[in-house]
Design a protein around this motif. Structure first.
Motif, PDB file in Angstrom:
ATOM      1  N   LEU A 173       1.100  -1.148   0.095  1.00  0.00           N
ATOM      2  CA  LEU A 173       0.115   0.027  -0.037  1.00  0.00           C
ATOM      3  C   LEU A 173       0.682   1.218  -0.069  1.00  0.00           C
ATOM      4  CD1 LEU A 173      -2.911   1.358   0.103  1.00  0.00           C
ATOM      5  CD2 LEU A 173      -2.523   1.166   2.742  1.00  0.00           C
ATOM      6  N   ALA A 174       0.708   2.128  -0.879  1.00  0.00           N
ATOM      7  CA  ALA A 174       1.592   3.177  -1.176  1.00  0.00           C
ATOM      8  C   ALA A 174       3.178   2.970  -1.284  1.00  0.00           C
ATOM      9  CB  ALA A 174       1.370   4.259  -0.065  1.00  0.00           C
ATOM     10  N   GLY A 175       3.177   1.757  -1.931  1.00  0.00           N
ATOM     11  CA  GLY A 175       4.750   1.434  -1.820  1.00  0.00           C
ATOM     12  C   GLY A 175       5.526   0.769  -0.559  1.00  0.00           C
ATOM     13  N   VAL A 176       4.660   0.375   0.224  1.00  0.00           N
ATOM     14  CA  VAL A 176       4.980  -0.056   1.585  1.00  0.00           C
ATOM     15  C   VAL A 176       4.189  -1.547   1.707  1.00  0.00           C
ATOM     16  CG1 VAL A 176       5.249   0.269   4.051  1.00  0.00           C
ATOM     17  CG2 VAL A 176       5.443   2.121   2.481  1.00  0.00           C
ATOM     18  N   PRO A 177       4.854  -2.568   2.157  1.00  0.00           N
ATOM     19  CA  PRO A 177       4.195  -3.890   2.550  1.00  0.00           C
ATOM     20  C   PRO A 177       2.910  -3.522   3.545  1.00  0.00           C
ATOM     21  CG  PRO A 177       6.358  -4.134   2.397  1.00  0.00           C
ATOM     22  CD  PRO A 177       6.438  -2.640   2.492  1.00  0.00           C
ATOM     23  N   ILE A 178       1.972  -4.263   3.358  1.00  0.00           N
ATOM     24  CA  ILE A 178       1.012  -3.855   4.455  1.00  0.00           C
ATOM     25  C   ILE A 178       1.183  -4.466   5.942  1.00  0.00           C
ATOM     26  CG2 ILE A 178      -1.360  -5.121   5.119  1.00  0.00           C
ATOM     27  CD1 ILE A 178      -1.646  -3.220   2.765  1.00  0.00           C
ATOM     28  N   GLY A 179       2.164  -5.327   6.125  1.00  0.00           N
ATOM     29  CA  GLY A 179       2.676  -5.631   7.343  1.00  0.00           C
ATOM     30  C   GLY A 179       3.354  -4.498   8.087  1.00  0.00           C
ATOM     31  N   HIS A 180       3.948  -3.631   7.281  1.00  0.00           N
ATOM     32  CA  HIS A 180       4.593  -2.425   7.954  1.00  0.00           C
ATOM     33  C   HIS A 180       3.645  -1.462   8.598  1.00  0.00           C
ATOM     34  CE1 HIS A 180       8.994  -3.232   6.857  1.00  0.00           C
ATOM     35  NE2 HIS A 180       8.644  -4.291   6.319  1.00  0.00           N
ATOM     36  N   TRP A 181       2.524  -1.150   7.511  1.00  0.00           N
ATOM     37  CA  TRP A 181       1.543  -0.377   7.938  1.00  0.00           C
ATOM     38  C   TRP A 181       0.764  -0.888   9.252  1.00  0.00           C
ATOM     39  CZ3 TRP A 181       2.113   4.297   6.522  1.00  0.00           C
ATOM     40  CH2 TRP A 181       2.469   4.434   5.364  1.00  0.00           C
ATOM     41  N   LEU A 182       0.464  -2.157   9.384  1.00  0.00           N
ATOM     42  CA  LEU A 182       0.023  -2.775  10.507  1.00  0.00           C
ATOM     43  C   LEU A 182       1.032  -2.487  11.818  1.00  0.00           C
ATOM     44  CD1 LEU A 182      -1.441  -6.052   9.292  1.00  0.00           C
ATOM     45  CD2 LEU A 182      -2.739  -3.955   9.795  1.00  0.00           C
ATOM     46  N   ALA A 183       2.149  -2.622  11.384  1.00  0.00           N
ATOM     47  CA  ALA A 183       3.278  -2.511  12.680  1.00  0.00           C
ATOM     48  C   ALA A 183       3.288  -0.967  13.168  1.00  0.00           C
ATOM     49  CB  ALA A 183       4.694  -2.826  12.182  1.00  0.00           C
ATOM     50  N   VAL A 184       3.058  -0.066  12.188  1.00  0.00           N
ATOM     51  CA  VAL A 184       2.753   1.303  12.518  1.00  0.00           C
ATOM     52  C   VAL A 184       1.815   1.700  13.340  1.00  0.00           C
ATOM     53  CG1 VAL A 184       2.376   3.690  11.662  1.00  0.00           C
ATOM     54  CG2 VAL A 184       3.985   2.290  10.599  1.00  0.00           C
ATOM     55  N   VAL A 185       0.714   0.907  13.190  1.00  0.00           N
ATOM     56  CA  VAL A 185      -0.554   1.004  14.054  1.00  0.00           C
ATOM     57  C   VAL A 185      -0.261   0.657  15.347  1.00  0.00           C
ATOM     58  CG1 VAL A 185      -2.964   0.588  14.123  1.00  0.00           C
ATOM     59  CG2 VAL A 185      -2.240   0.883  12.037  1.00  0.00           C
ATOM     60  N   VAL A 186       0.358  -0.489  15.368  1.00  0.00           N
ATOM     61  CA  VAL A 186       0.638  -1.276  16.903  1.00  0.00           C
ATOM     62  C   VAL A 186       1.682  -0.511  17.509  1.00  0.00           C
ATOM     63  CG1 VAL A 186       1.598  -3.274  17.626  1.00  0.00           C
ATOM     64  CG2 VAL A 186      -0.118  -3.630  15.783  1.00  0.00           C
ATOM     65  N   LEU A 187       2.489   0.217  16.948  1.00  0.00           N
ATOM     66  CA  LEU A 187       3.508   0.978  17.387  1.00  0.00           C
ATOM     67  C   LEU A 187       3.135   2.296  18.029  1.00  0.00           C
ATOM     68  CD1 LEU A 187       6.744   0.496  15.157  1.00  0.00           C
ATOM     69  CD2 LEU A 187       6.405  -0.411  17.467  1.00  0.00           C
ATOM     70  N   ALA A 188       2.191   2.868  17.404  1.00  0.00           N
ATOM     71  CA  ALA A 188       1.217   3.967  17.641  1.00  0.00           C
ATOM     72  C   ALA A 188       0.503   3.722  18.991  1.00  0.00           C
ATOM     73  CB  ALA A 188       0.289   4.365  16.673  1.00  0.00           C
ATOM     74  N   PHE A 189      -0.204   2.809  19.007  1.00  0.00           N
ATOM     75  CA  PHE A 189      -1.012   2.339  20.228  1.00  0.00           C
ATOM     76  C   PHE A 189       0.076   1.887  21.454  1.00  0.00           C
ATOM     77  CE2 PHE A 189      -4.580   1.363  17.441  1.00  0.00           C
ATOM     78  CZ  PHE A 189      -5.554   2.075  18.161  1.00  0.00           C
ATOM     79  N   LEU A 190       1.000   1.358  21.318  1.00  0.00           N
ATOM     80  CA  LEU A 190       1.951   1.127  22.229  1.00  0.00           C
ATOM     81  C   LEU A 190       2.581   2.396  22.610  1.00  0.00           C
ATOM     82  CD1 LEU A 190       3.438  -2.344  21.039  1.00  0.00           C
ATOM     83  CD2 LEU A 190       1.909  -1.988  22.831  1.00  0.00           C
ATOM     84  N   SER A 191       3.015   3.165  21.764  1.00  0.00           N
ATOM     85  CA  SER A 191       3.638   4.387  22.255  1.00  0.00           C
ATOM     86  C   SER A 191       2.642   5.123  23.178  1.00  0.00           C
ATOM     87  CB  SER A 191       4.148   5.306  20.956  1.00  0.00           C
ATOM     88  OG  SER A 191       4.967   4.389  20.169  1.00  0.00           O
ATOM     89  N   TYR A 192       1.595   5.434  22.708  1.00  0.00           N
ATOM     90  CA  TYR A 192       0.665   6.297  23.605  1.00  0.00           C
ATOM     91  C   TYR A 192       0.313   5.543  25.002  1.00  0.00           C
ATOM     92  CZ  TYR A 192      -3.258   8.929  25.092  1.00  0.00           C
ATOM     93  OH  TYR A 192      -4.097   9.785  25.651  1.00  0.00           O
ATOM     94  N   ALA A 193       0.261   4.224  24.959  1.00  0.00           N
ATOM     95  CA  ALA A 193       0.025   3.372  26.256  1.00  0.00           C
ATOM     96  C   ALA A 193       1.392   3.734  27.202  1.00  0.00           C
ATOM     97  CB  ALA A 193      -0.199   2.039  26.095  1.00  0.00           C
ATOM     98  N   VAL A 194       2.477   3.576  26.724  1.00  0.00           N
ATOM     99  CA  VAL A 194       3.600   3.592  27.367  1.00  0.00           C
ATOM    100  C   VAL A 194       3.814   5.013  28.009  1.00  0.00           C
ATOM    101  CG1 VAL A 194       6.367   3.808  27.460  1.00  0.00           C
ATOM    102  CG2 VAL A 194       5.029   1.818  26.375  1.00  0.00           C
ATOM    103  N   VAL A 195       3.619   6.140  27.013  1.00  0.00           N
ATOM    104  CA  VAL A 195       3.513   7.579  27.503  1.00  0.00           C
ATOM    105  C   VAL A 195       2.423   7.861  28.754  1.00  0.00           C
ATOM    106  CG1 VAL A 195       3.124   9.840  26.843  1.00  0.00           C
ATOM    107  CG2 VAL A 195       4.658   8.398  25.601  1.00  0.00           C
ATOM    108  N   TRP A 196       1.368   7.031  28.521  1.00  0.00           N
ATOM    109  CA  TRP A 196       0.139   7.207  29.397  1.00  0.00           C
ATOM    110  C   TRP A 196       0.575   6.700  30.770  1.00  0.00           C
ATOM    111  CZ3 TRP A 196      -3.280   4.801  32.513  1.00  0.00           C
ATOM    112  CH2 TRP A 196      -4.165   5.375  33.051  1.00  0.00           C
ATOM    113  N   LEU A 197       1.153   5.714  30.884  1.00  0.00           N
ATOM    114  CA  LEU A 197       1.754   4.936  32.105  1.00  0.00           C
ATOM    115  C   LEU A 197       2.839   5.711  32.677  1.00  0.00           C
ATOM    116  CD1 LEU A 197       1.617   1.137  31.028  1.00  0.00           C
ATOM    117  CD2 LEU A 197       0.261   2.494  32.502  1.00  0.00           C
ATOM    118  N   ILE A 198       3.996   6.195  32.103  1.00  0.00           N
ATOM    119  CA  ILE A 198       4.879   7.084  32.625  1.00  0.00           C
ATOM    120  C   ILE A 198       4.532   8.393  32.905  1.00  0.00           C
ATOM    121  CG2 ILE A 198       7.141   8.194  31.890  1.00  0.00           C
ATOM    122  CD1 ILE A 198       7.734   5.899  29.886  1.00  0.00           C
ATOM    123  N   THR A 199       3.520   8.996  32.308  1.00  0.00           N
ATOM    124  CA  THR A 199       3.068  10.379  32.642  1.00  0.00           C
ATOM    125  C   THR A 199       2.260  10.235  33.885  1.00  0.00           C
ATOM    126  OG1 THR A 199       1.398  10.247  31.122  1.00  0.00           O
ATOM    127  CG2 THR A 199       3.658  11.543  30.473  1.00  0.00           C
ATOM    128  N   GLY A 200       1.452   9.130  33.924  1.00  0.00           N
ATOM    129  CA  GLY A 200       0.390   8.881  35.334  1.00  0.00           C
ATOM    130  C   GLY A 200       1.346   8.614  36.341  1.00  0.00           C
TER     131      GLY A 200
END
Length: 553
Positions: A173-200
């Motif tokens: 998709l847009a010259g990028v494997p679908i798996g890499h876009w799925l990895a971006v979505v997963v990393l986005a959720f994990l990044s926000y969760a980690v930041v939420w735990l640390i700031t909390g």
């Protein structure tokens, strides 16, 4: 004629319309390699299309005679996918000459780096002249020569190791494997969760050891918690994509998204901080009784927000690839027209500054300007809203409001009590003396009336009345309180006038009816002698008749 001919011979020829011939436009590069940012964007775009023949045109292969360009371009993409970093558009130069303050040679530019076990290796571009005479930027021969060694140092990324073949190579998709876009979505959720735990956890520790209820730090952190987490999550996502080995094309697309989110989150943080600090300042000033500064605080808050919106808009457009500098230059060219069209807006902004600095009124004041009278509800950056006595809202531009006379009734420290009594003309001087003395004593004894002055004077003999002036001030905090004191004073004055035996005059006319005694006519001496008869017995009767005749005359 010869001189004129020789002079005209020096003037360049014109075309058929009388204008000078147009100069040919300078040649441009169709691949957009005239700037370092254009070179990087063009290479990433060609790699996304898997058009490696086009991508090879962004490489300087002059020293690699035996190298096949598409293979070298594919090798550079693979290195960037697994451990390379390409700078964002904010860091890459849009100047054809490049960044002259980066410590490199004038014709060299750093556009990224590759992390290896032995450290990081810089990716360089250099400026050359193509066959058309256009100066363009290409990946330098030094970087091209380092690609084989760099390809042996990088290993498969975490994403490629975890993804199945279908998601890694088959579907794109847009010259990028679908798996890499799925990895971006997963990393986005994990990044926000980690930041939420640390700031909390950090805020829990901070508030546990500094629990002051409604402190400034607590209010600011609570107001800006969401944008702070969004800002940190955006930058953590960028780091996570590099460490996980997400494809360089996906990272470049996401870099623009994360930069926009970062600027929006940063602007949101400042927005919340400004609101929190303004609310805190308003509370403190209200407690201290400095209500005159409330309008200034509101104006400063709105001005900061306006500048913040403009800054966020410019930064966001720049992150998305729009040339904001060229747009600002175009605004500078048309600045005169814009200034002429916006002179009223500028006038209103200057009027707002005048109202804030001079503070002739503030929110909540009851004022009169021109024919309008009402309570100030809001002083904005362009206009002021006034609630009239009819409960309607009048919006007045600040430029007009700063140019008119403003009468602020809320700023007076005391109210003027100044009636004039019209007494009947039958009032005697003694009654006036007693009445003025009793009214003066009434003013002096009243606790709400200022003793200086408490003046009562007989001032005029009017056309229909005797006029007595009362001049004094009443201490009151509101109009209702003043009207209550005024009512009490009026009723007591009426009683004093009645006790003095006088009364109030009415517009009237008095008609006096009297008898006119006539005009006495002088008589000569001869006429008197002739008129007197000789003395006889009929003298008395004659005199009586003459007197009666004289009365009739």
């Amino acid at each position: 004629m010869l001189v004129a001919s020789s002079a005209f011979a020096q003037i360049p020829g014109t075309n058929g319309n009388g204008a000078a011939p147009a100069q040919p436009a300078p040649p441009t590069d169709p691949l957009g390699r005239e700037t370092p940012a254009g070179m990087v964007a063009g290479f990433i775009g060609a790699a996304a299309e898997q058009n490696y023949e086009k991508a090879a045109q962004y490489l300087d292969l002059s020293q690699e005679k035996s190298a096949w360009g598409p293979s070298v371009a594919q090798q550079l993409q693979r290195i960037l996918d697994r451990g390379g970093v390409v700078f964002s558009r904010l860091r890459l130069s849009d100047d054809p000459a490049g960044d002259q303050d980066d410590g490199l040679a004038p014709d060299q530019e750093k556009f990224g780096l590759v992390r290896t076990d032995h450290g990081s290796v810089d990716l360089l571009a250099h400026r050359v002249e193509n066959k058309d005479g256009v100066k363009i930027w290409l990946v330098s021969p030094r970087t091209v020569a380092d690609l084989p060694d760099l390809s042996r140092t990088v290993v498969s990324s975490w994403v490629d190791k975890l993804l199945p073949y279908a998601l890694r190579d088959e579907y794109r998709l847009a010259g990028v494997p679908i798996g890499h876009w799925l990895a971006v979505v997963v990393l986005a959720f994990l990044s926000y969760a980690v930041v939420w735990l640390i700031t909390g956890a950090l805020w829990w520790v901070l508030f546990r050891f500094r629990d002051r209820g409604d402190s400034r730090i607590r209010r600011v952190l609570e107001a800006s918690a969401m944008p702070i987490r969004l800002f940190l999550a955006a930058w953590m996502l960028r780091v996570a994509m590099i460490l996980a080995g997400v494809a360089i094309v996906a990272r470049q697309h996401m870099n623009s998204v994360t930069e926009v989110l970062g600027w929006l989150a940063l602007s949101w943080i400042v927005w919340r901080i400004v609101d929190a600090l303004a609310a805190f300042a308003i509370d403190r000033m209200t407690l201290r009784g400095r209500l005159s500064m409330l309008s200034a605080v509101n104006f400063i808050r709105r001005a900061v927000k306006f500048a913040l919106i403009a800054f966020a808009l410019i930064a966001g457009l720049n992150s998305l690839g729009y040339n904001v500098t060229a747009g600002l230059a175009a605004l500078g060219i048309g600045g005169i027209a814009i200034a002429l069209g916006a002179q009223k807006t500028i006038e209103h902004l200057v009027g707002s500054l005048t109202l804030v600095t001079d503070q002739p009124m503030r929110v909540g004041d009851f004022c009169k300007f021109g024919e309008t009278m009402g309570t100030i509800e809001d002083i904005g950056m362009r206009s002021t809203r006034i609630r009239t006595l009819d409960r309607t809202v009048v919006t007045v531009p600040n430029g007009q409001l700063a140019a008119v006379q403003i009468e602020n009734y809320s700023r007076r420290d005391k109210f003027w009590f100044h009636p004039v009594l019209d007494l009947r003309y039958e009032t005697t001087p003694a009654q006036i003396r007693a009445l003025t003395a009793s009214i003066r004593q009434l003013l002096l004894d009243h606790p709400k009336v200022d003793n200086d002055p408490a003046r009562v004077r007989f001032i005029a003999l009017g056309a229909i009345s005797l006029r007595v002036e009362i001049f004094s001030y009443v201490h009151a905090t509101s109009m209702d309180e003043f009207l209550e004191v005024q009512e009490e004073l009026f009723l007591r004055i009426m009683e004093l006038v009645d006790e003095a035996g006088s009364g109030f005059a009415f517009p009237s006319q008095t008609i006096y009816v009297t008898r006119d005694k006539g005009v006495a006519v002088p008589k000569s001496a001869d006429a008197v002698d002739v008129a007197q008869p000789p003395e006889s017995d009929h003298g008395s009767s004659y005199s009586a008749a003459a007197a009666a005749a004289a009365d009739r005359v």
